[in-house]
Design an enzyme around this catalytic site. Structure first.
Site, PDB file in Angstrom:
ATOM      1  N   ILE A 136      46.724 127.137  70.912  1.00  0.00           N
ATOM      2  CA  ILE A 136      47.582 126.005  70.583  1.00  0.00           C
ATOM      3  C   ILE A 136      48.608 126.482  69.562  1.00  0.00           C
ATOM      4  CG2 ILE A 136      47.686 123.683  69.607  1.00  0.00           C
ATOM      5  CD1 ILE A 136      44.923 123.162  70.681  1.00  0.00           C
ATOM      6  N   GLU A 137      49.854 126.514  69.956  1.00  0.00           N
ATOM      7  CA  GLU A 137      50.907 127.074  69.111  1.00  0.00           C
ATOM      8  C   GLU A 137      51.761 125.964  68.513  1.00  0.00           C
ATOM      9  OE1 GLU A 137      52.759 130.590  70.595  1.00  0.00           O
ATOM     10  OE2 GLU A 137      50.970 131.197  71.715  1.00  0.00           O
ATOM     11  N   GLN A 138      52.425 126.308  67.406  1.00  0.00           N
ATOM     12  CA  GLN A 138      53.301 125.393  66.672  1.00  0.00           C
ATOM     13  C   GLN A 138      52.525 124.218  66.058  1.00  0.00           C
ATOM     14  OE1 GLN A 138      56.743 124.306  69.035  1.00  0.00           O
ATOM     15  NE2 GLN A 138      57.057 126.404  69.748  1.00  0.00           N
TER      16      GLN A 138
END
Length: 420
Positions: free
Chosen positions: A211-213
């Site tokens: 899960i990015e950002q």
């Protein structure tokens, strides 16, 4: 094995003769379809017997072989390091005594291609993270994968398959979807349940959460979500791993959403994406400069048990048009393709000792100037040395289908791969 840097006027035949290694074997190990090598190109020479050349020293040979000087001396007890002569044979020590886990990401293609690639890479990997499942703001998984052939092949080859879960959308990683899911207890529970169901139903060894950002305000919620996922998966023997961006401190605003300490206390393994300091949307430069990679490791070690850290390296670089124009996006290029481009245009490859990274410039058929930064056997060897230096859990790569022929040979040179 050692690394030879091509000099002006060298040919593969001459290098083959100099070190008594067949040309075809050098080509195989380095993935070379053509023989028109260029100055500055690095070649992995697959032999544990080094033939001394004029001007050589034990120190130089140790550097070429990426082995400690004292181990080179111990491997050659009858040789006086101060009296070596051209033509002498020096034994390069086997340093594959470091047990490491390796993790490769892989985007599915077709069952036939998947099975073939997994069979090729299985001896060099511990985990295969299959890309990728997407989720919605409500915690529903919004896609399915034809991943059973890959999962079954992985297990047959003693390779542990991981289900990769991301917040990717057609427009890229969505901070908003992650935010909505993390801030909704029902959505978090839904996603945990849905992940557990897929892992158990399809026969995965566990999951990798990419899960990015993640936003700063969601920092504790993200760590809490991983804890909830662990509490559901670990009693059934499943692994919980996570991919996180590289951090050297807590000061960068867009990275504060990742609490290394909180995350590290929960997961089995943390894959640190130690790359993209320069990327397609930035100005030209090294993708994984050694100083920043080293700083990332040191920061991580202040918060995470070293055995949980998997150092992520890139199997790619970028090809920028010059002059650089802000707002333009440079295409990614595999390390192997970058080398082939330098050979096609017959331009020398430079190497930055400051960044421990190769680069070159070329002019295409339309008269446009390009600058390419990528990774080669020298830069990859330095990163593998860092894993040993800091006693990390292992090393991993994005992504193995990009291909980098010397990579598998380097893994066997530096590590004994941990298997199930």
């Amino acid at each position: 094995m050692f690394v030879y840097t091509v000099r002006q006027g060298d040919t593969l035949y001459e290098i083959s003769s100099k070190y008594d290694v067949p040309v075809d074997r050098i080509r195989l190990v380095n993935g070379l379809d053509e023989t028109n090598i260029v100055p500055g190109q690095s070649l992995l020479i697959p032999t544990f017997t080094y033939t001394v050349q004029p001007g050589d020293s034990f120190y130089r040979i140790a550097n070429m072989a990426y082995v400690p000087l004292d181990r080179l001396r111990r491997a050659n007890p009858s040789v006086n390091p101060n009296a070596i002569q051209p033509g002498m044979k020096i034994t390069i020590p086997d340093i594959s005594d470091y047990i490491a886990s390796t993790l490769g990401f892989y985007t599915l293609r077709t069952p036939e291609l998947d099975q073939a690639l997994i069979n090729d890479f299985a001896p060099y990997h511990t985990y295969l993270s299959i890309f990728e499942y997407h989720f919605s703001s409500t915690g529903a998984l919004v896609n399915d994968l034809n991943d059973l052939p890959a999962i079954q092949t992985a297990w047959q080859r003693r390779l542990q398959p991981l289900m990769t879960v991301t917040n990717l959308t057609t427009e890229g990683f969505s901070a908003e979807i992650a935010h909505q899911m993390l801030n909704n207890p029902t959505a978090r529970s839904n996603l945990v349940t849905n992940i557990f169901n897929v892992v158990s139903r399809k026969g995965y060894a566990g999951v990798n959460i990419d899960i990015e950002q993640v936003r700063t305000e969601d920092r504790d919620l993200f760590s809490g979500f991983l804890r909830q996922l662990r509490d559901r998966l670990q009693p059934s023997g499943y692994l919980v791993t996570v991919s996180v961006p590289a951090k050297t401190n807590e000061e960068v605003p867009w990275l504060r959403g990742y609490d290394y300490g909180g995350i590290g206390s929960v997961v089995d393994l943390m894959f640190i994406m130690a790359y993209d300091w320069h990327h397609g949307g930035s100005e030209p430069g090294p993708v994984a400069p050694i100083k920043e990679v080293r700083s990332t490791i040191r920061f991580a070690l202040s918060r995470i048990p070293r055995t949980k850290i998997i150092l992520g390296v890139p199997l790619y670089g970028y090809d920028w048009l010059l002059p650089y124009t802000p707002g333009t996006i440079a295409p990614g290029v595999s390390n192997q393709a970058a080398i082939e481009t330098a050979m096609r245009y017959q331009v020398p490859i430079q190497y930055s000792t400051e960044y421990e990274a190769p680069f070159f410039r070329y002019v295409d058929n339309q008269g446009r100037t390009h600058e390419v930064w990528f990774e080669d056997v020298r830069s990859m060897s330095r990163k593998m040395q860092l894993v040993r230096e800091f006693s990390l859990g292992g090393i991993g790569a994005w992504q193995i289908s990009l291909g980098f022929a010397p990579g598998v040979w380097l893994l066997s040179k530096f590590f004994q791969i941990r298997k199930v």
